[in-house]
Design a protein around this motif. Structure first.
Motif, short mmCIF file in Angstrom:
data_model
loop_
_atom_site.label_atom_id
_atom_site.label_comp_id
_atom_site.label_asym_id
_atom_site.label_seq_id
_atom_site.Cartn_x
_atom_site.Cartn_y
_atom_site.Cartn_z
N ASP A 243 0.80 3.92 1.76
CA ASP A 243 1.18 4.46 3.07
C ASP A 243 1.81 3.36 3.94
OD1 ASP A 243 -1.18 3.11 3.20
OD2 ASP A 243 -2.22 4.56 4.47
N ASN B 166 -3.25 2.00 9.32
CA ASN B 166 -3.14 2.20 7.88
C ASN B 166 -3.10 0.87 7.14
OD1 ASN B 166 -3.21 4.98 7.83
ND2 ASN B 166 -1.02 5.20 8.12
N ALA B 167 -2.39 -0.10 7.71
CA ALA B 167 -2.36 -1.43 7.09
C ALA B 167 -3.72 -2.11 7.23
CB ALA B 167 -1.27 -2.28 7.74
N THR C 41 -6.71 -0.84 7.61
CA THR C 41 -7.78 -0.28 6.76
C THR C 41 -7.56 -0.65 5.29
OG1 THR C 41 -6.59 1.81 6.60
CG2 THR C 41 -8.36 1.69 8.24
N ALA C 42 -6.30 -0.73 4.88
CA ALA C 42 -6.04 -1.13 3.49
C ALA C 42 -6.59 -2.52 3.22
CB ALA C 42 -4.54 -1.07 3.19
N ASP D 172 4.82 10.39 -0.57
CA ASP D 172 4.73 10.09 0.86
C ASP D 172 5.59 11.13 1.60
OD1 ASP D 172 4.40 9.04 3.33
OD2 ASP D 172 4.90 6.98 2.79
N GLU E 245 1.94 3.21 11.50
CA GLU E 245 0.61 3.15 12.11
C GLU E 245 -0.10 1.88 11.64
OE1 GLU E 245 -0.52 5.19 14.36
OE2 GLU E 245 1.24 6.49 14.25
N ASN F 53 -1.21 11.71 4.44
CA ASN F 53 -1.23 10.30 4.04
C ASN F 53 -1.28 10.17 2.51
OD1 ASN F 53 -2.64 7.67 3.26
ND2 ASN F 53 -2.16 7.35 5.41
N PRO F 54 -0.36 9.37 1.94
CA PRO F 54 -0.30 9.29 0.47
C PRO F 54 -1.42 8.46 -0.15
CG PRO F 54 1.33 7.85 1.47
CD PRO F 54 0.68 8.59 2.60
N ARG F 55 -2.19 7.74 0.67
CA ARG F 55 -3.26 6.91 0.10
C ARG F 55 -4.60 7.62 0.13
NH1 ARG F 55 -6.08 2.49 2.56
NH2 ARG F 55 -4.68 2.63 4.32
N TYR F 56 -4.90 8.27 1.25
CA TYR F 56 -6.22 8.91 1.33
C TYR F 56 -6.13 10.35 1.85
CZ TYR F 56 -5.45 7.38 6.16
OH TYR F 56 -4.90 7.15 7.39
N ASN G 262 0.84 -1.20 0.00
CA ASN G 262 0.00 0.00 0.00
C ASN G 262 0.88 1.25 0.00
OD1 ASN G 262 0.51 -1.29 2.55
ND2 ASN G 262 -0.48 0.43 3.54
#
Lengths: 457, 322
Positions: free
Chosen positions: A275, A283-284, A286-287, B179, A280, B160-163, A273
């Motif tokens: 991030d 973050n993993a 939720t992915a 990032d 954190e 955050n680079p994803r959301y 992912n």
């Protein structure tokens, strides 16, 4: 009320000021005495003849999923040993495993305030063991071979020092596998969970092609679980994860070099992912639970903690599989088996030590194990054989993996189980820089080891 | 006539930049003589002082002494071995310490050279009672009352680079996916970005100071043909010297001990790109080198004291200008 006499100042008279001063002094004394108060308790008093032990992990942490059953355990123990032993639970501000908690325990040890019973990580056991402030259970285990044999093999490995002292009793032993999303695999054209790391790469390229990330990682916990899998599925890997992580240079371990470069490649190839370096866990998580990533390494507690949370996509649980780690060869698969919740005791009084021993033995009984699994989602450190009725009530993904853990060619601990307390700090600092190309592998592994041993790593 | 004379005199003083009134140097301060308490009341006075004294000793003097004493020792709670200045010499030989020191200075510089000037500028503009000034003052002040930790948590999502919001916005123009906190080159500016725009305190202090400037000075300058810009540059700005010095001091000390935001955002990484002295001390602490951590603390205190003296002198804080 006394009237002011002529020429008398309207300011407060001397006795009044003295009274004010005394009140102020009393207020300070009360404030200072409040700093040293002991906290809450179950409310049971010290009845004559009853041995009371204090327990901080028995309070029932609202935030730590691993401690939810301890309150139930203490209540049941008090019921069973009514009139003989009594566990008094004390509110503990630091129940979650962390660097801060380890420091907190050391401060309590310094002040002679450690409770009779509490839980910690293997690192806490060894650190506090060196201070001589916690009980050595080795002689007690030797005196009771039946109790000692009830534990899984190597359950005490991480908490036994070179002199043979066992500074605690493990409560949890968790088989940690890799969750995968069958729906994503199917969409990507991956028919089954890969058995080797080469097959993982092929599967990940297919997953990437459909716009998903192959791995959900966080730059810390889940990333290091995958690192442990890559290391532990090689000969000598388990030894590194048990003792090698305490050395000051990892670059001399070929299995670690190979694992590290593989893990880096996955990031460079875009299999993780975006991030994946935050440090954190959320973050993993939720992915994965939102269906953006196909795989995540994590323990059995994730089922109740995340898959059934409101943030999870509909039908996630039904699509999730849970497998041991792939290996470098098809018959060389492995699994993280983490003994990470240790009962520790600072009791010095013989009668209190007996009560502590009674408690930890009680906690390892089969009935309590079942409660532990159902409430926490964690498995006990003693061999647990569920009855047919219990099996029906247990989470099948975790149960299956736990039952398979005894037959794996490779089993190994997490990096966290035996590394110094600064692991999180050091890894979060170095890992992104390494993946981005600031270091080569030798330099990274050398610095990783030395920073873990340094004062300011 | 007397009023005009006074204004002219005042105007002449103001336009004689940089200092409105020369610093009064060499003047002996009036000696304040201690008064003995009336006979028989000494014990009451002593008793009155005692609570304050106890608090001072408990929460300031004793910790400070402990900090200094433990900085000279190998100490981790268990055992205490006197080392002399060994912790300090080891620290000064450690490259990571110097990295932390340089980063800390950069964070301080961002506060002093970006946050303070922006705040002063915004304060001067809002003090002109421009349209919606009360609304903007409130909006700009709100971030100041939010705790640093809470602010940092918001920014972890923002970057955050994803959301994250930033990535989403940049993605619209095709440059998303960065990032910010994990790249050595962008992490430090990203951390600075979380606080250099928190202008509330500077704005409020500057506006209060401007409100205290006599209106006659501006009127006199206007009569003399000074443009609005000249009035701000030649009257307002010099008279803000005291308050600017104060906010520079506050900003310097705040970022000298910068910890919470960095800890939450990056933990000092990647590769120590955002490591500060306070975080460096914290690392020593969690690695059971409590004496070493105290030595870092002593360095922070000494540097802080030196900066306080330097800034007070530079801005002549405390000296009246009118």
């Amino acid at each position: 009320m006394r009237l002011l006499r002529g020429g008398e100042s309207p300011r407060a008279s001397l006795p009044f000021r003295a009274l004010l001063a005394l009140i102020a002094l009393a207020a300070v004394a009360v404030a200072l005495s409040a700093c040293g108060s002991g906290g809450d308790s179950s409310g049971s008093g010290d009845k004559q003849g009853v041995v009371e032990i204090t327990c901080t992990s028995c309070y029932g942490s609202p935030t730590d999923v691993l401690l939810k059953d301890h309150r139930i355990l203490a209540e049941r123990f008090n019921e069973k040993y009514r009139g003989r032993y009594h566990v008094k639970w004390i509110k503990d501000p630091k129940t979650n495993p962390s660097n801060e908690r380890s420091q907190y325990y050391q401060r309590l040890a310094l002040a002679g305030d450690l409770p009779d019973l509490f839980t910690g990580l293997p690192g806490d056991a060894l650190t506090l063991g060196r201070t001589g402030k916690v009980m050595d259970f080795a002689p007690l285990l030797k005196d009771d071979p039946e109790w000692a044999s009830s534990f899984y093999e190597n359950a005490f490995a991480g908490i036994t020092d070179d002199a043979g002292h066992s500074w605690g009793v493990p409560q949890a032993r968790n088989a940690v596998g890799i969750y995968y999303n069958r729906a994503i695999f199917k969409q990507a054209g991956v028919s089954e969970f890969p058995r080797t790391w080469d097959e993982v790469r092929v599967a990940c390229e297919k997953v990437k092609a459909i716009g998903k990330s192959c791995f959900a990682m966080d730059g810390l916990w889940t990333t290091l679980l995958m690192w442990a899998n890559l290391i532990g599925t090689q000969p000598g890997g388990a030894e590194f994860l048990t003792r090698g992580v305490r050395t000051d240079d990892f670059s001399g371990f070929p299995e670690v070099v190979r694992a590290t470069e593989t893990l880096k490649d996955w990031h460079v190839e875009g299999f993780a992912n975006r991030d994946a370096f935050s440090g954190e866990y959320q973050n993993a998580a939720t992915a994965f639970i939102t269906g953006q990533s196909a795989m995540i390494a994590n323990g059995p507690w994730m089922v109740n903690g995340d898959f059934r949370s409101r943030g999870a996509i509909k039908g996630l649980y039904e699509n999730v599989g849970y497998e041991p780690s792939p290996g470098w060869t098809a018959d060389g698969r492995g699994m993280v088996v983490s003994v990470n919740d240790i009962f520790l005791s600072a009791a010095t009084d013989k009668r209190k030590q007996e009560a502590v021993l009674a408690f930890v033995k009680f906690a390892e009984e089969q009935a309590q194990s079942f409660t532990q699994i159902t409430v926490n989602g964690t498995y006990p450190a003693v061999r647990y054989e569920p009855t047919a009725a219990e099996s029906k009530k247990l989470e099948p993904l975790a149960l299956d993996l736990t039952l398979r853990s005894g037959d794996m060619p490779f089993t190994y601990p997490t990096v966290f189980d035996n590394a110094p307390a600064s692991l999180s700090q050091v890894f979060v600092n170095l890992w992104p820089a390494y993946v981005r190309g600031d270091f080569d592998t030798q330099e990274f592994l050398s610095k990783f080891g030395s920073d873990l041993q340094s004062k300011t790593g | 006539m007397a009023v005009l004379d006074r204004i002219e005199q005042s105007q002449a003083e103001v336009l004689a930049a940089p200092a409105i009134v020369p610093a009064r140097r060499g003047r002996r301060r009036a000696r304040v003589r201690g008064r003995r308490p009336p006979r028989g009341q000494g014990w009451a006075v002593a008793l009155s002082i005692l609570p304050g004294l106890l608090l001072f000793l408990t929460f300031f003097a004793i910790p400070l002494v402990m900090l200094i004493v433990t900085s000279l020792a190998d100490w981790s709670g268990f055992g205490f071995r006197y080392l002399g200045l060994e912790n300090f010499s080891e620290m000064f030989r450690d490259d990571t310490f110097w990295t932390a020191a340089k980063n800390t200075l950069k964070f301080v510089a961002a506060g002093v050279f970006i946050q303070v000037p922006l705040g002063v500028l915004a304060g001067i503009i809002l003090a002109q009672r421009v349209w919606g000034w009360k609304f903007f003052r409130a909006i700009l002040f709100i971030p100041f009352v939010i705790s640093g930790a809470a602010f940092a948590l918001v920014f972890t999502s923002f970057y955050n680079p994803r959301y994250g919001l930033l990535d989403s916005a940049l993605g619209v123009v095709g440059i998303g996916g960065q990032d910010w906190l994990a790249e050595s080159g962008t992490a430090r500016p990203a951390v600075m970005g979380t606080y250099v725009f928190i202008l509330g305190l500077v704005i409020v202090l500057v506006m209060a100071e401007i409100a205290a400037i006599p209106e006659e000075l501006y009127e006199a300058a206007e009569m003399d043909g000074a443009s609005p810009l000249q009035r701000q540059l030649r009257i307002t700005l010099p008279l803000l010297r005291n308050v600017i010095g104060t906010v520079v001091l506050i900003s310097t000390l705040a970022y000298l001990a910068f910890f919470d935001v960095v800890y939450i955002l990056t933990k000092g990484g990647p590769n120590d790109a955002t490591l500060t002295l306070a975080l460096y001390a914290y690392r020593a602490y969690i690695n059971n080198a409590w004496g070493y951590a105290s030595a870092v603390g002593v360095v922070i205190v000494v540097v802080g004291l030196a900066l306080i003296v330097a800034i007070r002198r530079l801005f002549r804080i405390g000296e009246r200008t009118l």
